[in-house]
Design a protein around this motif. Structure first.
Motif, PDB file in Angstrom:
ATOM      1  N   ALA A 158      41.061  46.969  36.105  1.00  0.00           N
ATOM      2  CA  ALA A 158      40.189  46.933  37.305  1.00  0.00           C
ATOM      3  C   ALA A 158      39.894  48.165  38.152  1.00  0.00           C
ATOM      4  CB  ALA A 158      40.656  45.781  38.387  1.00  0.00           C
ATOM      5  N   GLU A 159      41.234  48.853  38.144  1.00  0.00           N
ATOM      6  CA  GLU A 159      41.341  50.041  39.116  1.00  0.00           C
ATOM      7  C   GLU A 159      40.393  51.105  38.212  1.00  0.00           C
ATOM      8  OE1 GLU A 159      44.570  53.179  40.769  1.00  0.00           O
ATOM      9  OE2 GLU A 159      45.403  51.416  39.851  1.00  0.00           O
ATOM     10  N   GLY A 160      40.435  51.242  36.991  1.00  0.00           N
ATOM     11  CA  GLY A 160      39.706  52.276  35.885  1.00  0.00           C
ATOM     12  C   GLY A 160      38.389  51.865  36.313  1.00  0.00           C
ATOM     13  N   LEU A 161      37.835  50.598  36.263  1.00  0.00           N
ATOM     14  CA  LEU A 161      36.513  50.418  36.520  1.00  0.00           C
ATOM     15  C   LEU A 161      35.938  50.910  37.833  1.00  0.00           C
ATOM     16  CD1 LEU A 161      33.858  49.127  35.525  1.00  0.00           C
ATOM     17  CD2 LEU A 161      34.750  46.821  36.181  1.00  0.00           C
ATOM     18  N   LEU A 162      36.801  50.450  38.839  1.00  0.00           N
ATOM     19  CA  LEU A 162      36.393  50.935  40.244  1.00  0.00           C
ATOM     20  C   LEU A 162      36.385  52.333  40.176  1.00  0.00           C
ATOM     21  CD1 LEU A 162      35.809  50.401  43.189  1.00  0.00           C
ATOM     22  CD2 LEU A 162      38.490  50.563  43.728  1.00  0.00           C
ATOM     23  N   ARG A 163      37.081  53.183  39.800  1.00  0.00           N
ATOM     24  CA  ARG A 163      37.142  54.566  39.820  1.00  0.00           C
ATOM     25  C   ARG A 163      35.826  55.100  38.987  1.00  0.00           C
ATOM     26  NH1 ARG A 163      41.590  56.818  42.106  1.00  0.00           N
ATOM     27  NH2 ARG A 163      43.403  55.466  41.935  1.00  0.00           N
ATOM     28  N   ARG A 164      35.737  54.471  37.841  1.00  0.00           N
ATOM     29  CA  ARG A 164      34.397  54.843  37.044  1.00  0.00           C
ATOM     30  C   ARG A 164      33.129  54.698  37.856  1.00  0.00           C
ATOM     31  NH1 ARG A 164      37.272  52.625  32.861  1.00  0.00           N
ATOM     32  NH2 ARG A 164      35.822  50.891  32.960  1.00  0.00           N
ATOM     33  N   LEU A 165      33.101  53.257  38.577  1.00  0.00           N
ATOM     34  CA  LEU A 165      31.852  53.259  39.096  1.00  0.00           C
ATOM     35  C   LEU A 165      31.740  53.999  40.702  1.00  0.00           C
ATOM     36  CD1 LEU A 165      31.954  48.940  39.219  1.00  0.00           C
ATOM     37  CD2 LEU A 165      30.411  50.730  37.964  1.00  0.00           C
ATOM     38  N   LEU A 166      32.755  54.283  41.062  1.00  0.00           N
ATOM     39  CA  LEU A 166      32.890  55.413  42.208  1.00  0.00           C
ATOM     40  C   LEU A 166      32.473  56.578  41.945  1.00  0.00           C
ATOM     41  CD1 LEU A 166      36.022  54.165  44.318  1.00  0.00           C
ATOM     42  CD2 LEU A 166      33.761  53.648  45.026  1.00  0.00           C
ATOM     43  N   ALA A 167      32.735  57.128  40.647  1.00  0.00           N
ATOM     44  CA  ALA A 167      32.502  58.382  40.315  1.00  0.00           C
ATOM     45  C   ALA A 167      31.021  58.641  39.877  1.00  0.00           C
ATOM     46  CB  ALA A 167      33.189  58.709  39.156  1.00  0.00           C
ATOM     47  N   ALA A 168      30.331  57.593  39.765  1.00  0.00           N
ATOM     48  CA  ALA A 168      28.992  57.366  39.254  1.00  0.00           C
ATOM     49  C   ALA A 168      27.910  57.527  40.530  1.00  0.00           C
ATOM     50  CB  ALA A 168      28.458  55.963  38.466  1.00  0.00           C
ATOM     51  N   GLN A 169      28.779  57.311  41.637  1.00  0.00           N
ATOM     52  CA  GLN A 169      27.925  57.502  42.963  1.00  0.00           C
ATOM     53  C   GLN A 169      26.508  56.809  42.990  1.00  0.00           C
ATOM     54  OE1 GLN A 169      28.126  61.618  43.949  1.00  0.00           O
ATOM     55  NE2 GLN A 169      30.408  61.282  44.747  1.00  0.00           N
ATOM     56  N   SER A 170      26.500  55.804  42.518  1.00  0.00           N
ATOM     57  CA  SER A 170      25.149  54.840  42.295  1.00  0.00           C
ATOM     58  C   SER A 170      25.159  53.696  43.247  1.00  0.00           C
ATOM     59  CB  SER A 170      24.858  54.371  40.690  1.00  0.00           C
ATOM     60  OG  SER A 170      23.612  53.673  40.688  1.00  0.00           O
ATOM     61  N   PRO A 171      24.035  53.543  44.209  1.00  0.00           N
ATOM     62  CA  PRO A 171      23.945  52.829  45.213  1.00  0.00           C
ATOM     63  C   PRO A 171      23.856  51.302  44.429  1.00  0.00           C
ATOM     64  CG  PRO A 171      21.954  54.005  45.154  1.00  0.00           C
ATOM     65  CD  PRO A 171      22.839  54.602  44.138  1.00  0.00           C
ATOM     66  N   GLU A 172      23.520  51.198  43.163  1.00  0.00           N
ATOM     67  CA  GLU A 172      23.278  49.840  42.633  1.00  0.00           C
ATOM     68  C   GLU A 172      24.745  49.367  42.353  1.00  0.00           C
ATOM     69  OE1 GLU A 172      22.692  51.215  37.844  1.00  0.00           O
ATOM     70  OE2 GLU A 172      20.969  51.070  39.126  1.00  0.00           O
ATOM     71  N   TYR A 173      25.861  50.238  42.453  1.00  0.00           N
ATOM     72  CA  TYR A 173      27.257  49.682  42.107  1.00  0.00           C
ATOM     73  C   TYR A 173      27.910  49.432  43.171  1.00  0.00           C
ATOM     74  CZ  TYR A 173      26.298  51.470  37.272  1.00  0.00           C
ATOM     75  OH  TYR A 173      25.799  51.508  36.097  1.00  0.00           O
ATOM     76  N   ALA A 174      27.250  49.343  44.633  1.00  0.00           N
ATOM     77  CA  ALA A 174      28.084  49.533  45.657  1.00  0.00           C
ATOM     78  C   ALA A 174      28.778  48.103  46.061  1.00  0.00           C
ATOM     79  CB  ALA A 174      27.203  49.681  46.970  1.00  0.00           C
TER      80      ALA A 174
END
Length: 116
Positions: A83-99
């Motif tokens: 969960a933490e790794g996924l959160l970090r990957r999604l935050l690094a992508a900086q894509s509004p669709e993952y907000a």
């Protein structure tokens, strides 16, 4: 008073006498024995049940029931590292669709006191 650990065994998938796999709904005879200082469970097809008991074994209980195929275990839940790794990957992508996904993951981890 005898204190013994109970190793609860689930029903066997194969007959103890023939080694053949049980079929769904087939009648299975289960024996609970006390043998050599331990509890032992043996499952037999009705036609293959032995007449006697294994040497030095005391029969505690027996029952007959239809065989039910075991349910597979549920899939593992998302653990902290995933969960933490996924959160970090999604935050690094900086894509509004993952907000929304980032918000849910951050909330989940924060409630478990895993993210500061």
């Amino acid at each position: 008073m005898i204190i013994a650990e109970w190793n609860i065994q689930s029903p066997a998938r194969h007959c103890a006498a023939t080694g053949q796999a049980f079929q769904e709904g087939e009648a299975v005879v289960s024996l609970l024995l006390w043998s050599q200082g331990a509890y032992q469970r043996l499952d037999y097809a009705v036609a293959a049940r032995p007449e006697g008991l294994p040497e030095e074994a005391d029969l505690l209980s027996s029952w007959t029931a239809p065989y039910k195929t075991p349910v597979p275990p549920p899939p593992e839940t998302l653990n902290k590292d995933d969960a933490e790794g996924l959160l970090r990957r999604l935050l690094a992508a900086q894509s509004p669709e993952y907000a929304n996904a980032c918000y849910i993951l951050a909330l989940m981890l924060e409630r478990k006191r895993l993210v500061k």
